[in-house]
Design a protein around this motif. Structure first.
Motif, PDB file in Angstrom:
ATOM      1  N   UNK A   2      16.366  33.891  42.379  1.00  0.00           N
ATOM      2  CA  UNK A   2      17.384  34.263  43.347  1.00  0.00           C
ATOM      3  C   UNK A   2      16.800  34.109  44.750  1.00  0.00           C
ATOM      4  N   UNK A   3      17.548  33.473  45.648  1.00  0.00           N
ATOM      5  CA  UNK A   3      17.090  33.337  47.030  1.00  0.00           C
ATOM      6  C   UNK A   3      17.377  34.637  47.790  1.00  0.00           C
ATOM      7  N   UNK A   4      16.776  34.760  48.949  1.00  0.00           N
ATOM      8  CA  UNK A   4      17.014  35.945  49.780  1.00  0.00           C
ATOM      9  C   UNK A   4      18.506  36.068  50.115  1.00  0.00           C
ATOM     10  N   UNK A   5      19.127  34.982  50.500  1.00  0.00           N
ATOM     11  CA  UNK A   5      20.542  35.011  50.861  1.00  0.00           C
ATOM     12  C   UNK A   5      21.403  35.427  49.682  1.00  0.00           C
ATOM     13  N   UNK A   6      21.092  34.905  48.497  1.00  0.00           N
ATOM     14  CA  UNK A   6      21.830  35.291  47.291  1.00  0.00           C
ATOM     15  C   UNK A   6      21.620  36.760  46.967  1.00  0.00           C
ATOM     16  N   UNK A   7      20.405  37.249  47.170  1.00  0.00           N
ATOM     17  CA  UNK A   7      20.104  38.657  46.902  1.00  0.00           C
ATOM     18  C   UNK A   7      20.886  39.571  47.840  1.00  0.00           C
ATOM     19  N   UNK A   8      20.923  39.224  49.110  1.00  0.00           N
ATOM     20  CA  UNK A   8      21.670  40.035  50.077  1.00  0.00           C
ATOM     21  C   UNK A   8      23.156  40.042  49.717  1.00  0.00           C
ATOM     22  N   UNK A   9      23.698  38.885  49.362  1.00  0.00           N
ATOM     23  CA  UNK A   9      25.115  38.796  48.995  1.00  0.00           C
ATOM     24  C   UNK A   9      25.396  39.604  47.722  1.00  0.00           C
ATOM     25  N   UNK A  10      24.527  39.512  46.731  1.00  0.00           N
ATOM     26  CA  UNK A  10      24.712  40.264  45.485  1.00  0.00           C
ATOM     27  C   UNK A  10      24.619  41.764  45.737  1.00  0.00           C
TER      28      UNK A  10
END
Length: 108
Positions: A2-10
């Motif tokens: 998981x990328x940082x951006x995906x983690x923040x969105x999740x």
């Protein structure tokens, strides 16, 4: 992974649709707090009311969301143990802690 951006969105989706569902419009994600661990990401959030007033009673009780790398759902980090220790325990497979095990020298 998981990328940082995906983690923040999740994390944002999890908080708004779960623990802060009634305050969804007040949720403020703090992407600069995102930290990657072997197990996944941790991302902190706050609520507008706390940010605007500084009133600690408006602060989230547990402001840390965990987004695992393996695709399992995001969840709140426990308040104990410390987040770093929790993430290490998850990565090593030693979470949840085993119950009933005591050191030989520990009084019952």
């Amino acid at each position: 992974m998981v990328t940082k951006e995906e983690a923040v969105a999740a994390a944002f989706h999890f908080v708004k649709s779960g623990p802060c569902q009634e305050q969804a419009d007040s949720v403020v994600m703090l992407p600069d707090t995102a930290v990657e661990f072997t197990y996944g990401w941790t991302v902190c959030f706050d609520l507008k009311e706390h940010i605007e007033t500084g009133d600690f009673t408006k602060k989230p009780f547990s402001p840390v969301v965990v987004v695992p790398h393996d695709g399992t759902p995001a969840h709140m980090a426990p308040t104990f143990p410390a987040t770093e220790q929790y993430m290490e325990m998850r990565a090593s497979g030693s979470w949840p802690p085993k119950r009933g095990h005591r050191d030989a020298g520990t009084p019952g």
